[in-house]
Design a protein around this motif. Structure first.
Motif, PDB file in Angstrom:
ATOM      1  N   THR A 127     102.862  28.567  63.548  1.00 25.44           N
ATOM      2  CA  THR A 127     101.753  27.864  64.199  1.00 25.44           C
ATOM      3  C   THR A 127     101.699  28.175  65.692  1.00 25.44           C
ATOM      4  N   GLY A 128     100.555  28.653  66.144  1.00 21.45           N
ATOM      5  CA  GLY A 128     100.358  28.942  67.561  1.00 21.45           C
ATOM      6  C   GLY A 128     100.986  30.222  68.041  1.00 21.45           C
ATOM      7  N   GLU A 143     105.446  23.857  57.829  1.00 22.56           N
ATOM      8  CA  GLU A 143     104.051  23.438  57.933  1.00 22.56           C
ATOM      9  C   GLU A 143     103.315  24.321  58.935  1.00 22.56           C
ATOM     10  N   GLY A 144     102.153  24.815  58.528  1.00 22.29           N
ATOM     11  CA  GLY A 144     101.342  25.645  59.398  1.00 22.29           C
ATOM     12  C   GLY A 144     101.696  27.117  59.381  1.00 22.29           C
ATOM     13  N   GLU A 158     101.725  30.851  58.257  1.00 22.21           N
ATOM     14  CA  GLU A 158     100.793  31.693  57.504  1.00 22.21           C
ATOM     15  C   GLU A 158     101.519  32.942  57.004  1.00 22.21           C
TER      16      GLU A 158
END
Length: 220
Positions: free
Chosen positions: A146-147, A184-185, A187
């Protein structure tokens, strides 16, 4: 004399009136005949339209049946080819032709219904009836946290594997299933499976990489 003229004139008028009536009757009969012809033509046209629609429906049904039949043939041919390939693989596996080496096949990725949780299914094989060995296998998932824009790799420990990664007494073929948990998050873009002998240095390690989305598509 006048009476004669009147009688003659009356007779002429009557005769002309009769002729007009006959012409009118003939015209009405002609109109009625045309009307009957038109009604018959309309009935014939409706019958032809109904026959055309029925023929089109039959054609659509036959076309659909033919497409389904062709699809069944293609699926059966694909299944037959797959069975032949499976049979050839097991024959080679039992005969032990070629070099003594480890192999990976049937790598699959299955959804579990839980977010970020997947089952990895695969086969490890080694042709021939050589002595048994102990194998260790590991999984890695490449993707983007994430990010983050840089590609990162989750190793076996980070995937929270619930299975023992040691296969003891391995010979010929072994089916494996492992459940992994993604953060979580995260990819994912790719999955790597590695396997190596724990007690035989002569056996070369083996690995296989697969695109994440294609793995999921192949099991839908």
């Amino acid at each position: 004399m006048l009476i004669l003229v009147l009688v003659a004139g009356g007779a002429w008028l009557v005769e002309n009136w009769r002729e007009d009536i006959r012409d009118t009757v003939d015209a009405q009969r002609g109109i009625e005949g045309l009307r009957d012809d038109l009604e018959q033509a309309l009935v014939a046209r409706q019958a032809a339209e109904e026959a055309r629609r029925h023929a089109e429906q039959q054609l659509e049904m036959k076309t659909a049946e033919l497409a389904a039949f062709s699809g069944d043939i293609e699926r059966q041919e694909a299944e037959l080819l797959e069975l032949r390939e499976e049979l050839a693989f097991y024959r080679r596996l039992a005969e032990g032709g070629g070099e003594d080496a480890l192999g990976i096949r049937s790598l699959q990725l299955q959804r579990t219904g839980q977010s970020g949780v997947f089952d990895v299914v695969f086969q490890l094989y080694r042709p021939g009836l050589s002595r048994s060995v102990d194998l260790r296998w590991a999984l890695e998932v490449e993707g983007y946290a994430t990010g983050e824009e840089a590609l990162s790799t989750l190793d076996t420990d980070a995937l929270g594997l619930e299975n023992d990664r040691l296969v003891e007494g391995f010979r010929l073929l072994r089916n494996q299933r492992a459940r992994i948990h993604l953060p979580e998050g995260f990819e994912p873009v790719g999955l790597t499976l590695r396997a190596s002998a724990a007690n035989d240095e002569d056996l070369e390690p083996v690995s296989e990489w697969a695109d994440w989305d294609r793995l999921l598509e192949s099991t839908q």
